[in-house]
Design an enzyme around this catalytic site. Structure first.
Site, mmCIF file in Angstrom:
data_model
loop_
_atom_site.group_PDB
_atom_site.id
_atom_site.type_symbol
_atom_site.label_atom_id
_atom_site.label_comp_id
_atom_site.label_asym_id
_atom_site.label_seq_id
_atom_site.Cartn_x
_atom_site.Cartn_y
_atom_site.Cartn_z
ATOM 1 N N SER A 21 -41.831 41.992 -36.427
ATOM 2 C CA SER A 21 -41.859 40.582 -36.055
ATOM 3 C C SER A 21 -42.593 40.380 -34.723
ATOM 4 O O SER A 21 -42.407 41.146 -33.777
ATOM 5 C CB SER A 21 -40.417 40.083 -35.929
ATOM 6 O OG SER A 21 -40.408 38.744 -35.507
ATOM 7 N N LYS A 43 -42.942 36.226 -37.238
ATOM 8 C CA LYS A 43 -42.491 36.112 -35.832
ATOM 9 C C LYS A 43 -41.151 35.375 -35.780
ATOM 10 O O LYS A 43 -40.939 34.401 -36.500
ATOM 11 C CB LYS A 43 -43.556 35.339 -35.044
ATOM 12 C CG LYS A 43 -43.108 34.804 -33.704
ATOM 13 C CD LYS A 43 -43.647 35.615 -32.558
ATOM 14 C CE LYS A 43 -43.036 35.185 -31.225
ATOM 15 N NZ LYS A 43 -42.623 36.301 -30.386
ATOM 16 N N CYS A 127 -31.884 39.636 -28.713
ATOM 17 C CA CYS A 127 -32.164 38.560 -27.749
ATOM 18 C C CYS A 127 -30.898 38.228 -26.940
ATOM 19 O O CYS A 127 -29.789 38.562 -27.352
ATOM 20 C CB CYS A 127 -32.713 37.342 -28.482
ATOM 21 S SG CYS A 127 -31.573 36.660 -29.671
ATOM 22 N N LYS A 162 -31.423 43.357 -36.306
ATOM 23 C CA LYS A 162 -32.395 44.119 -35.502
ATOM 24 C C LYS A 162 -31.785 44.454 -34.150
ATOM 25 O O LYS A 162 -31.453 43.567 -33.359
ATOM 26 C CB LYS A 162 -33.688 43.324 -35.325
ATOM 27 C CG LYS A 162 -34.745 44.097 -34.561
ATOM 28 C CD LYS A 162 -36.103 43.460 -34.685
ATOM 29 C CE LYS A 162 -37.140 44.188 -33.863
ATOM 30 N NZ LYS A 162 -38.442 43.533 -33.940
ATOM 31 N N ASN A 189 -36.008 47.139 -31.329
ATOM 32 C CA ASN A 189 -36.883 46.253 -30.553
ATOM 33 C C ASN A 189 -37.527 47.034 -29.376
ATOM 34 O O ASN A 189 -37.523 48.262 -29.375
ATOM 35 C CB ASN A 189 -36.063 45.047 -30.076
ATOM 36 C CG ASN A 189 -36.889 43.785 -30.041
ATOM 37 O OD1 ASN A 189 -37.944 43.754 -29.417
ATOM 38 N ND2 ASN A 189 -36.429 42.738 -30.705
ATOM 39 N N THR A 190 -38.009 46.302 -28.390
ATOM 40 C CA THR A 190 -38.728 46.937 -27.271
ATOM 41 C C THR A 190 -37.761 47.492 -26.211
ATOM 42 O O THR A 190 -36.607 47.067 -26.128
ATOM 43 C CB THR A 190 -39.647 45.898 -26.593
ATOM 44 O OG1 THR A 190 -38.876 44.731 -26.320
ATOM 45 C CG2 THR A 190 -40.809 45.520 -27.485
ATOM 46 N N GLY A 240 -40.877 51.257 -33.746
ATOM 47 C CA GLY A 240 -41.105 51.632 -32.353
ATOM 48 C C GLY A 240 -42.227 52.653 -32.261
ATOM 49 O O GLY A 240 -42.021 53.828 -32.562
HETATM 50 C C1 LIG Z 1 -46.216 40.698 -28.366
HETATM 51 C C2 LIG Z 1 -44.914 41.050 -29.034
HETATM 52 C C3 LIG Z 1 -44.121 40.045 -29.571
HETATM 53 C C4 LIG Z 1 -42.899 40.362 -30.185
HETATM 54 N N1 LIG Z 1 -42.146 39.364 -30.724
HETATM 55 C C5 LIG Z 1 -40.981 39.680 -31.372
HETATM 56 C C6 LIG Z 1 -40.224 38.680 -32.005
HETATM 57 O O1 LIG Z 1 -40.564 37.503 -32.035
HETATM 58 N N2 LIG Z 1 -39.068 39.065 -32.620
HETATM 59 C C7 LIG Z 1 -38.647 40.375 -32.659
HETATM 60 O O2 LIG Z 1 -37.592 40.661 -33.244
HETATM 61 N N3 LIG Z 1 -39.381 41.342 -32.082
HETATM 62 C C8 LIG Z 1 -40.524 41.027 -31.453
HETATM 63 N N4 LIG Z 1 -41.282 42.016 -30.892
HETATM 64 C C9 LIG Z 1 -40.834 43.419 -30.998
HETATM 65 C C10 LIG Z 1 -41.508 44.121 -32.193
HETATM 66 O O3 LIG Z 1 -41.145 43.499 -33.402
HETATM 67 C C11 LIG Z 1 -41.096 45.599 -32.254
HETATM 68 O O4 LIG Z 1 -39.713 45.682 -32.438
HETATM 69 C C12 LIG Z 1 -41.475 46.374 -30.965
HETATM 70 O O5 LIG Z 1 -42.727 45.952 -30.494
HETATM 71 C C13 LIG Z 1 -41.480 47.892 -31.185
HETATM 72 O O6 LIG Z 1 -42.412 48.255 -32.161
HETATM 73 P P1 LIG Z 1 -43.915 48.754 -31.815
HETATM 74 O O7 LIG Z 1 -43.793 49.807 -30.767
HETATM 75 O O8 LIG Z 1 -44.475 49.220 -33.115
HETATM 76 O O9 LIG Z 1 -44.653 47.540 -31.286
HETATM 77 C C14 LIG Z 1 -42.488 41.712 -30.265
HETATM 78 C C15 LIG Z 1 -43.316 42.721 -29.728
HETATM 79 C C16 LIG Z 1 -44.507 42.413 -29.117
HETATM 80 C C17 LIG Z 1 -45.361 43.526 -28.578
#
Ligand SMILES: Cc1cc2nc3c(=O)[nH]c(=O)nc-3n(C[C@H](O)[C@H](O)[C@H](O)COP(=O)(O)O)c2cc1C
Length: 316
Positions: A21, A43, A127, A162, A189-190, A240
């Site tokens: 997302s 998103k 969140c 999540k 998530n991050t 991740g």
């Molecule tokens: C620019 C950006 C926007 C994100 N927006 C959301 C979001 O709206 N909802 C959500 O659950 N996670 C959001 N995430 C987190 C990602 O869905 C994902 O969990 C996180 O980036 C880890 O995966 P990756 O390392 O492959 O990016 C966002 C990440 C990034 C980088």
């Protein structure tokens, strides 16, 4: 030809690869055939209209990126009429991701978005919980249980929770989500981070701190997927730092049934197709007939790993 089909609970996916997302938009259909993806994760939407966080909202870091986008939203009615419809024209399950400030807001938003054209609701409980101290719901098993059980009561749709890697007891949080009725876990998530411009001495993000994503967080996410796999029986979707087919295989061996690709799609919008092709090649090379057989198949010295897991559950 290898069979890439997987199941996440009752939901069948043509392959385990779906976007994360916030790292995917309808414009990606110019670089990818959406009918080839496992699912389409949109998103996050929040029920309240909001502008999002102060700028700058992204900053590059070694092997990753920091973001503090803040889920800008025009509300659920706008989302239903304008954002959702273009995704429903494909022959691929649509996953609607919801963020909310309170438990009640989560439950109401999930009820409202439990539409026939939506295959799954993903609740972004990473969140902040504004009823408590602003910590993410999924940082704590108790707030996770409260949020997930309220969401469960509000929908009959399949629903994924999540989680955040910024939790010290991730296995306990996953267990709370399972007991409260989540159909699957997305881990995760991050990772909370920060970066400073040494010339201006100001934080590089307008919001000071933000979420680190990309290859830098892959070992953390992988470890947490494995902890969750050892803690719950519901399926886990790994997320991740995934950039390659090998990364997907690692997550599946650690216990994931499917995966989400985020930051890698900013580098190459066509990356998910390359990953899917790479999975077919891996299965053929390794004689894997059905990719779902890989889930949880990491080879461990059971005694050692049990001891390690007990330690990890105690210390986070
Ligand atoms: C620019 C950006 C926007 C994100 N927006 C959301 C979001 O709206 N909802 C959500 O659950 N996670 C959001 N995430 C987190 C990602 O869905 C994902 O969990 C996180 O980036 C880890 O995966 P990756 O390392 O492959 O990016 C966002 C990440 C990034 C980088």
């Amino acid at each position: 030809m290898a069979n890439l089909k997987v199941k996440v609970g009752e939901l069948s996916l043509r392959n385990p690869v779906m976007p994360a997302s916030g790292c995917f938009a309808i414009e990606y259909s110019e670089a990818l055939d959406f009918n080839n993806l496992g699912a389409l994760v949109i998103k996050s939407v929040s029920p309240k209209s909001r502008a999002g966080n102060p700028t700058p909202r992204v900053a590059e870091t070694p092997s990753g990126m920091l973001n503090s986008i803040g889920i800008p939203s025009k509300g659920l009615a706008y989302y239903r009429s304008k954002v959702l419809p273009p995704y429903t024209q494909f022959d691929t399950p649509v996953v609607v991701s919801i963020s909310a400030d309170t438990v009640d807001e989560f439950a109401q938003a999930v009820a409202e978005m439990s539409l026939p054209e939506v295959a799954v609701i993903e609740a972004n409980i990473s969140c902040p919980n504004l009823e408590a101290d602003g910590m993410a719901f999924a940082m704590d098993p108790e707030t996770t249980y409260k949020a997930v059980s309220a969401i469960r009561r509000s929908t009959n749709h399949p629903f994924w929770a999540k989680l955040t890697p910024n939790a010290s007891h991730v296995a306990a949080v996953a267990k709370a989500a399972e007991e409260a009725g989540a159909d699957a876990i997305v881990m995760g998530n991050t990772v909370l981070g920060m970066s400073i411009d040494v010339r201006t001495r100001k934080p590089k993000l307008g919001n000071v701190m933000g979420g680190l994503s990309g290859p830098a967080i892959k070992p953390i996410a992988l470890r947490m997927v494995h902890q969750c796999y050892r803690s719950v029986r519901i399926p886990i979707i790994g997320c991740g730092g995934i950039c390659t087919a090998e990364d997907v295989v690692e997550f599946m061996l650690a216990g994931a049934s499917a995966v989400q690709v985020g930051t890698a799609s900013f580098v190459d919008p066509g990356i998910m197709q390359k990953i899917i092709d790479g999975l077919t090649a891996y299965c053929e090379e390794m004689g894997v007939q059905s990719i779902h057989e890989l889930t949880g198949q990491v080879k461990l010295d059971r005694q050692l790993s049990d001891r390690w897991l007990r330690f990890a559950q105690q210390s986070g």
